[in-house]
Design an enzyme around this catalytic site. Structure first.
Site, short mmCIF file in Angstrom:
data_model
loop_
_atom_site.label_atom_id
_atom_site.label_comp_id
_atom_site.label_asym_id
_atom_site.label_seq_id
_atom_site.Cartn_x
_atom_site.Cartn_y
_atom_site.Cartn_z
N SER A 106 4.71 2.51 8.01
CA SER A 106 4.39 1.33 7.21
C SER A 106 5.58 0.91 6.36
O SER A 106 6.19 1.72 5.68
CB SER A 106 3.21 1.63 6.29
OG SER A 106 2.02 1.78 7.02
N ASP A 115 0.18 -7.66 1.35
CA ASP A 115 0.65 -6.29 1.52
C ASP A 115 2.18 -6.19 1.55
O ASP A 115 2.75 -5.50 2.39
CB ASP A 115 0.05 -5.67 2.79
CG ASP A 115 0.10 -4.14 2.76
OD1 ASP A 115 0.20 -3.56 1.65
OD2 ASP A 115 0.05 -3.52 3.84
N HIS A 132 0.82 -1.22 0.00
CA HIS A 132 0.00 0.00 0.00
C HIS A 132 0.85 1.27 0.00
O HIS A 132 0.35 2.35 -0.32
CB HIS A 132 -0.99 0.00 1.18
CG HIS A 132 -0.37 0.23 2.53
ND1 HIS A 132 -0.08 -0.78 3.43
CD2 HIS A 132 0.01 1.37 3.15
CE1 HIS A 132 0.42 -0.28 4.52
NE2 HIS A 132 0.50 1.03 4.39
#
Length: 329
Positions: free
Chosen positions: A174, A93, A56
């Site tokens: 992230s 992911d 993402h």
């Protein structure tokens, strides 16, 4: 404190800042401009320029920029390089990038990859990332839980085996590493649960054992092989009014594994009335109550494997043998 400082100084050279750049055309001048549309962190995986991050972080990017702080003679100067996408697994992911600049390759320091299989609740952990664009930020905490399940924000597919931590994880963290006390990678920070969108003591990291296998496939083949049935199915809850569990097949793709095994799709008769297709209630000996059960079971299986599937067809139970295809077939 001295040990924590040492761990941070050793690991920070292996953590990069990733900027997701979109190229847009000005409506008046028609000039192309680069505009950042997202950012995150990443880790240097090996000495060949591979960088691992969350999918993402790089989704919908026209161009990717990777920044890190090489240390020459005790002086740190931020350097930025172009990165290319090697491959990704949006279900889990994970994405792999590559930097080919010779100067960058000389400066990049791979992180030591540890094992997450022996992690314990209460174990001390350290997170390094670039929250809110602030370079190389360290937060500490403990492992709060193991074996958690979250949903991929990209595909909705469940990801299990997740590490839960109370180390602060904020936007920009992230793709950054979760380290053990030896400075080894045991997870990649991926998500938080928070009403405000900032750290609230519940962060999640992809376990390094799972990440290693996926990254190895991406580097070798440019993609991940994952078994599929070749069906589209109704949303969970569609069978609730009928008092049934399982997964209702809407369409069994022609030539796909399910279609070859005789699985029936949902159709309409000449009057337009809906005729329900088969309902998957068991796969490879595992009970299937919803799509999460189906995905979780498929993740345990291999491409090319032949397994038994139990279907509810009307009021009858029907068995079939399905040979699983690759997700890309």
């Amino acid at each position: 404190e001295r040990e924590t400082v040492r761990l941070f100084n050793n690991a920070k050279a292996s953590v990069v800042y990733i900027t997701n750049v979109a190229v847009r055309r000005d409506a008046f001048t028609l000039n192309l401009t680069e505009q950042p549309q997202g950012a995150g962190s990443g880790i240097v995986w090996d000495d060949k320029g591979h960088i691992v991050t969350n999918y993402h972080v790089i989704d919908k990017a026209n161009q990717l920029k990777v920044s890190f702080l090489p240390n020459k003679g005790g002086v740190q100067n931020q350097k930025t390089y172009d990165a290319a996408i090697v491959g990704f697994d949006d279900d889990k992911d994970i994405a792999v990038l590559q930097v080919n600049d010779p100067e960058a390759l000389r400066e990049m320091k791979p992180l030591v990859i540890g094992t997450s299989g022996d992690s314990m609740v209460g174990q001390r952990v350290f997170a390094i990332g670039n929250p809110f664009g602030l370079d190389h930020t360290l937060t500490t905490g403990i492992i709060s839980g193991l074996g958690r399940e979250i949903q991929s924000g990209n595909t909705g597919r469940p990801i299990d085996g997740i590490i839960q931590t109370d180390a602060a994880i904020n936007p920009g963290n992230s793709g950054g590493p979760l380290l053990n006390s030896s400075g080894q990678l045991i997870g990649i920070n991926t998500a938080i649960y928070s009403a405000s969108g900032t750290s609230s003591g519940v962060g999640f990291a992809l376990p390094s054992d799972m990440v290693s296998g996926i990254v190895d496939q991406i580097i070798r083949y440019g993609r991940v092989t994952r078994p599929i049935l070749g069906v589209s199915f109704a949303p969970d809850g569609a069978l609730d009014q009928l008092g049934l569990g399982g997964v209702l097949v809407l369409d069994a793709r022609a030539g796909g594994p399910a279609a070859r095994a005789g699985v029936r799709s949902t159709t309409r008769d000449e009057s337009g009335r809906l005729i329900l297709g088969d309902i998957i209630i068991e796969l490879a000996g595992e009970q299937i109550q919803d799509s999460s059960d189906l995905y979780r079971t498929l993740d345990k299986l291999s491409v090319g494997e032949t397994v038994d599937v139990t279907l509810l067809r009307g009021v009858d139970k029907v068995s079939a043998r399905v040979t699983l295809d690759d997700v890309k077939d």
